[in-house]
Design a protein around this motif. Structure first.
Motif, short mmCIF file in Angstrom:
data_model
loop_
_atom_site.label_atom_id
_atom_site.label_comp_id
_atom_site.label_asym_id
_atom_site.label_seq_id
_atom_site.Cartn_x
_atom_site.Cartn_y
_atom_site.Cartn_z
N SER A 127 20.67 34.82 -97.89
CA SER A 127 19.83 33.64 -97.69
C SER A 127 20.62 32.35 -97.98
O SER A 127 20.65 31.43 -97.15
CB SER A 127 18.60 33.71 -98.59
N ALA A 128 21.26 32.30 -99.12
CA ALA A 128 21.99 31.09 -99.51
C ALA A 128 23.20 30.84 -98.62
O ALA A 128 23.43 29.71 -98.16
CB ALA A 128 22.42 31.21 -100.98
N ALA A 129 23.96 31.90 -98.34
CA ALA A 129 25.18 31.73 -97.55
C ALA A 129 24.87 31.30 -96.12
O ALA A 129 25.60 30.51 -95.52
CB ALA A 129 25.99 33.02 -97.55
N SER A 130 23.78 31.83 -95.57
CA SER A 130 23.46 31.54 -94.17
C SER A 130 23.17 30.07 -93.93
O SER A 130 23.38 29.56 -92.83
CB SER A 130 22.26 32.38 -93.72
N LEU A 131 22.68 29.38 -94.96
CA LEU A 131 22.30 27.99 -94.79
C LEU A 131 23.52 27.08 -94.57
O LEU A 131 23.38 25.96 -94.07
CB LEU A 131 21.49 27.50 -95.99
N THR A 132 24.69 27.55 -94.97
CA THR A 132 25.89 26.73 -94.79
C THR A 132 26.57 26.98 -93.46
O THR A 132 27.33 26.13 -92.98
CB THR A 132 26.91 27.03 -95.91
N VAL A 137 29.57 25.22 -88.29
CA VAL A 137 29.74 25.38 -86.84
C VAL A 137 29.37 24.08 -86.13
O VAL A 137 30.12 23.59 -85.26
CB VAL A 137 28.90 26.55 -86.32
N TYR A 138 28.23 23.53 -86.47
CA TYR A 138 27.75 22.31 -85.83
C TYR A 138 28.71 21.14 -86.06
O TYR A 138 29.05 20.40 -85.12
CB TYR A 138 26.36 21.98 -86.38
N ASP A 139 29.18 20.99 -87.28
CA ASP A 139 30.09 19.89 -87.59
C ASP A 139 31.40 20.03 -86.82
O ASP A 139 31.96 19.04 -86.33
CB ASP A 139 30.37 19.87 -89.10
N THR A 140 31.88 21.26 -86.68
CA THR A 140 33.10 21.50 -85.91
C THR A 140 32.90 21.10 -84.45
O THR A 140 33.77 20.48 -83.82
CB THR A 140 33.50 22.98 -85.99
N THR A 185 18.01 24.47 -90.31
CA THR A 185 18.01 23.21 -89.55
C THR A 185 18.00 22.01 -90.49
O THR A 185 18.72 21.03 -90.28
CB THR A 185 16.80 23.17 -88.61
N ALA A 186 17.17 22.08 -91.52
CA ALA A 186 17.09 20.97 -92.47
C ALA A 186 18.40 20.76 -93.21
O ALA A 186 18.76 19.63 -93.56
CB ALA A 186 15.96 21.22 -93.47
N THR A 187 19.15 21.85 -93.43
CA THR A 187 20.45 21.73 -94.08
C THR A 187 21.42 20.96 -93.18
O THR A 187 22.19 20.10 -93.66
CB THR A 187 21.03 23.12 -94.40
N ILE A 188 21.39 21.24 -91.88
CA ILE A 188 22.21 20.48 -90.94
C ILE A 188 21.84 19.00 -91.00
O ILE A 188 22.71 18.11 -91.05
CB ILE A 188 22.03 21.02 -89.50
N MET A 189 20.54 18.72 -91.02
CA MET A 189 20.07 17.33 -91.01
C MET A 189 20.50 16.58 -92.27
O MET A 189 20.98 15.44 -92.21
CB MET A 189 18.56 17.31 -90.86
N THR A 190 20.32 17.22 -93.42
CA THR A 190 20.69 16.55 -94.67
C THR A 190 22.20 16.42 -94.79
O THR A 190 22.71 15.40 -95.27
CB THR A 190 20.13 17.33 -95.88
N ALA A 191 22.93 17.44 -94.34
CA ALA A 191 24.40 17.34 -94.36
C ALA A 191 24.88 16.22 -93.44
O ALA A 191 25.88 15.55 -93.73
CB ALA A 191 25.01 18.67 -93.95
N ARG A 225 24.66 11.50 -84.98
CA ARG A 225 24.07 12.45 -85.93
C ARG A 225 22.61 12.08 -86.24
O ARG A 225 21.75 12.95 -86.38
CB ARG A 225 24.88 12.48 -87.23
N SER A 226 22.33 10.79 -86.33
CA SER A 226 20.97 10.35 -86.59
C SER A 226 20.04 10.71 -85.44
O SER A 226 18.88 11.10 -85.65
CB SER A 226 20.95 8.83 -86.83
N THR A 227 20.55 10.62 -84.22
CA THR A 227 19.75 11.01 -83.05
C THR A 227 19.45 12.50 -83.07
O THR A 227 18.32 12.93 -82.78
CB THR A 227 20.49 10.64 -81.76
N HIS A 228 20.43 13.31 -83.43
CA HIS A 228 20.20 14.75 -83.55
C HIS A 228 19.10 15.02 -84.58
O HIS A 228 18.20 15.85 -84.34
CB HIS A 228 21.48 15.46 -83.98
N ASN A 229 19.18 14.36 -85.71
CA ASN A 229 18.16 14.54 -86.75
C ASN A 229 16.78 14.20 -86.21
O ASN A 229 15.77 14.86 -86.52
CB ASN A 229 18.47 13.67 -87.96
#
Length: 420
Positions: A127-132, A137-140, A185-191, A225-229
Motif C-alpha cells: 500500500s505505502a510503496a505503491s503510492l510513490t 513515472v508521471y514526473d519522468t 492520484t492525490a499523491t501525484i497532485m500533492t507532489a 502541473r496545476s492544470t493536471h491537478n
C-alpha cells in the motif's frame, strides 16, 4: 479497557476524517478559484510592465482588482501569500486516515485472501510503496519531451491511472482498490505542489531578490502541473467517497468504473474551464458525462464479486463472528438486539416508512448480530445513537449487557484469530 480503546479509536478516525474533509475543501476551493481566475484574465493596454492580464471581481461587499504576471513583477512585494499548506495538510490527513482505517484494519478492509495471501505488514508495505510509483513515472514523463505535448501527456497519465486501478484490483479488496487509486492520484497532485510548483515559485522569488531576471519556463512548468491537478480533482473526490457505495467498489469492473470516472472529471472540468475562459458553452460535455455515468451504472449491474462482506473479507469476518458468537452473554444480547432493532434492520422491515434496512445492516438473526458486533457496541452500547430516539425503549441494563458482551468478545478475538 478494551471498549475504551474501541471508542477512542473510533473518535480518532472521526477526527482525522473531519480534518481531511476540511483541508480538502480548502485545497479544492483554492485550486478551482485560481484556475477560473487564470482562465478569465483579460488583457488591457494600461497594464503594468510584465503583467499578462487582469480581473475585477466583487465579493463580500467589496471589489478586488487582480493582476497576473507570467514571470514576476519588477520588484518583489513585501507581502506574498503562498498556497501550499492546503495541499500538504490534505495529503497528510488522508495518509493518517488510510493508516487508521485500512492499515489498522487490514484484515477486514485491505487484504483479499482470495486474490493474494498477504500478511498485514506485507499489505501495508505494498500500500505505502505503491503510492510513490505513480509520482515517479508521471514526473519522468512530464520532464521528457512530452512536457511540450500536453494532450499526449494527459492520455499517458490516464493510461497510468487505469493500469494502477487494474493492478490494485489484483491484490486488494474492492473498497481498497478505489480508495488506493484515489490516494495514488492525490499523491501525484500533492507532489506536483511540493516538488514542482512551490520550488519553481521559490526560484523565481530568489531571482527577483538577487536582481536577476527570472526564467519564464518555471511558470510554464508550474501551470502545466496545476492544470493536471485541476482535471484530477473531481475523480479523487468520487474515489474517496466510493467506499460508502458497494455498487461502485464491489463489482468485478470497479477499476473500469474508476477509469470512466476519470473521463467524467475531464468532461466536467472542460465545460467549466471553457466557460471561465469565455470560449463558448460546450454543452455537449454534459451529454458525454451523462453517457459515461450510464455506462458506470450498467457496469455496476454486473455480478458482484462481493469483496466487501462476502468474499474478500469472508474469512476475517467469519473469525470475528466466531469470537463474538462464543463470547459470554451473546444469547442475551442477540435477543435484545433482535427485539429492539430488527423491525428496521431486517430483510423485509416492518417499521412504517422503512423499506430497506438502514445502511444494509441486518440484525434479525444471531449470525447478523455477531457480524455487526462492533457497530452494535458503538451505536447501542457505548452510545445511545440506536435505536433512534430510543423508539423501542432499550433499557440501560440492556445497553450494559451489550458492553459486557462486546468486551468479552474482544478478549476472545486474538485467540480465535491465532487459532485460525
Amino acid at each position: 479497557m478494551m471498549q475504551d480503546m474501541v471508542i477512542i479509536w473510533d473518535w480518532l478516525g472521526f477526527a482525522v476524517r473531519w480534518l481531511h474533509v476540511v483541508t480538502a475543501i480548502a485545497w479544492i476551493g483554492s485550486s478551482f478559484y485560481f484556475i477560473a481566475l487564470d482562465l478569465g484574465l483579460r488583457q488591457a493596454p494600461h497594464l503594468p510592465k510584465g503583467a499578462y492580464g487582469e480581473e475585477w471581481q466583487v465579493h463580500g461587499g467589496g471589489f478586488y482588482h487582480i493582476q497576473k504576471y507570467l514571470v514576476a513583477p519588477e520588484h518583489m512585494p513585501e507581502h506574498l501569500t503562498w498556497f501550499k499548506w492546503e495541499s500538504y495538510s490534505t495529503w497528510l490527513s488522508g495518509a493518517a486516515l488510510l493508516m487508521v482505517i485500512y492499515w489498522a484494519g487490514a484484515e477486514l478492509y485491505l487484504i483479499d485472501a482470495q486474490k493474494v495471501e498477504l500478511t498485514q505488514w506485507q499489505a501495508i508495505l505494498i500500500s505505502a510503496a505503491s503510492l510513490t510509483i505513480g509520482w515517479l513515472v508521471y514526473d519522468t514523463l512530464c520532464k521528457s519531451g512530452l512536457g511540450e505535448k500536453p494532450t499526449a501527456l494527459m492520455i499517458l497519465l490516464f493510461l497510468l491511472l487505469v493500469a494502477m486501478g487494474w493492478g490494485y484490483n489484483q491484490i486488494f479488496t474492492g473498497r481498497a482498490v478505489m480508495l488506493h487509486l484515489g490516494a495514488f492520484t492525490a499523491t501525484i497532485m500533492t507532489a506536483n505542489v511540493a516538488m514542482i510548483i512551490i520550488p519553481n515559485q521559490k526560484i523565481v522569488v530568489a531571482d527577483l531578490k538577487a536582481g536577476r531576471v527570472p526564467d519564464a519556463k518555471y511558470g510554464r512548468i508550474a501551470k502545466l502541473r496545476s492544470t493536471h491537478n485541476n482535471y484530477l480533482t473531481l475523480p479523487v473526490i468520487f474515489l474517496m467517497l466510493s467506499n460508502h457505495y458497494p455498487l461502485a467498489f464491489a463489482t468485478q469492473y470497479n477499476w473500469v468504473i474508476a477509469a470512466l470516472v476519470f473521463l467524467m472529471g475531464v468532461t466536467i472540468r472542460h465545460y467549466f474551464n471553457t466557460r471561465h475562459a469565455r470560449k463558448g458553452n460546450p454543452v455537449w460535455t454534459w451529454a458525454v458525462t451523462a453517457l459515461l455515468f450510464v455506462a458506470i451504472m450498467a457496469l455496476s449491474l454486473a455480478p458482484l464479486q462481493q469483496d466487501s462482506y462476502d468474499d474478500s473479507e469472508a474469512r476475517a469476518m467469519n473469525r470475528v463472528e466466531t469470537a463474538f458468537a462464543e463470547a459470554e452473554g451473546f444469547e442475551d444480547v442477540a435477543d435484545i438486539v433482535m427485539s429492539r432493532c430488527s423491525m428496521c434492520h431486517a430483510r423485509e422491515p416492518v417499521w412504517d416508512g422503512i423499506h430497506h434496512a438502514p445502511k444494509n445492516v441486518l440484525l434479525e438473526t444471531p449470525a447478523d448480530v455477531a457480524q455487526h458486533a462492533r457497530l452494535i457496541f458503538l451505536q447501542a452500547g457505548a452510545s445511545q445513537a440506536m435505536p433512534p430516539a430510543n423508539l423501542t425503549w432499550m433499557e440501560p441494563e440492556e445497553r450494559a449487557r451489550i458492553v459486557s458482551w462486546y468486551t468479552a468478545g474482544a478478549r476472545n478475538l486474538p485467540v480465535v484469530l491465532a487459532a485460525n
